[in-house]
Motif scaffolding. Structure first.
Motif, PDB file in Angstrom:
ATOM      1  N   GLN A 230      -0.642   8.561  -2.460  1.00 38.89           N
ATOM      2  CA  GLN A 230       0.024   8.955  -1.212  1.00 38.89           C
ATOM      3  C   GLN A 230      -1.049   8.834  -0.149  1.00 38.89           C
TER       4      GLN A 230
ATOM      5  N   ASN B 277       3.510   8.087   3.279  1.00 36.28           N
ATOM      6  CA  ASN B 277       4.050   7.095   2.525  1.00 36.28           C
ATOM      7  C   ASN B 277       3.325   7.034   1.097  1.00 36.28           C
ATOM      8  N   SER B 278       4.243   6.444   0.293  1.00 36.20           N
ATOM      9  CA  SER B 278       3.585   6.194  -1.032  1.00 36.20           C
ATOM     10  C   SER B 278       3.217   4.706  -0.757  1.00 36.20           C
ATOM     11  N   MET B 279       2.070   4.516  -1.450  1.00 37.56           N
ATOM     12  CA  MET B 279       1.351   3.143  -1.496  1.00 37.56           C
ATOM     13  C   MET B 279       1.264   2.694  -2.704  1.00 37.56           C
TER      14      MET B 279
ATOM     15  N   VAL C 116       2.573  -0.221   1.712  1.00 32.94           N
ATOM     16  CA  VAL C 116       3.513   0.634   1.716  1.00 32.94           C
ATOM     17  C   VAL C 116       4.660   0.404   0.445  1.00 32.94           C
TER      18      VAL C 116
ATOM     19  N   THR D 294       7.833   0.245  -0.810  1.00 37.28           N
ATOM     20  CA  THR D 294       9.251   0.366  -0.273  1.00 37.28           C
ATOM     21  C   THR D 294      10.032  -0.038  -1.521  1.00 37.28           C
TER      22      THR D 294
END
Length: 150
Positions: free
Chosen positions: A15, A19-21, A32, A34
């Motif tokens: 995190q 954003n979760s990475m 990121v 997505t």
């Protein structure tokens, strides 16, 4: 993230702010996470671990110019001579693979001239062999594995 129709792999997620990475083995950094990136990362590991493509032959978001417009490919696999071999368009799992998506990757390939084109949303995968001489796409039942050329 959604379970995909691709082999699982050991991913690294962290995190960063909101954003979760996810760690990208090709770019060697966290990007990121997505829904489309989730599919792309699965497909990258599928190409490397299952189909035996060397990491060094894979490139993400390569630029290509088409009719004065700058386009970016999701994933391009090169042959040992450095020419595009396999062009991959990734969509999020909730995005259906439509004729418009096929057209999009076909336009990219008019510039790149990859021998194969793949479209995946992580659940469905389509692969075609491209016949540039006859301007035809031949559907394949499976994505070709890497073969060393001598």
């Amino acid at each position: 993230m959604e379970i995909l129709n691709l082999p699982p792999f050991e991913y690294k997620i962290k995190q960063f702010e909101a954003n979760s990475m996810i760690f990208d083995v090709l770019r060697r950094k966290y990007v990121v996470l997505t829904p489309e990136e989730w599919v792309r990362q699965h497909f990258i590991h599928y190409l490397i671990n299952e189909l035996k493509y060397p990491k060094s032959l894979l490139s993400i978001e390569r630029g290509a110019k088409y009719n004065q417009l700058q386009k970016r490919t999701d994933l391009c696999v090169y042959n040992q001579q450095g020419k595009p071999h396999l062009l991959v368009e990734c969509k999020a799992a909730h995005v259906p693979v439509t004729q418009e998506v096929v057209k999009q990757v076909s336009v990219y390939n008019q510039v790149l001239h990859a021998a194969y084109v793949v479209i995946t949303n992580g659940l469905e995968h389509y692969c075609w062999e491209v016949d540039f001489l006859n301007k035809a796409y031949k559907p394949l039942q499976q994505i070709p594995s890497f073969k060393y050329e001598s």
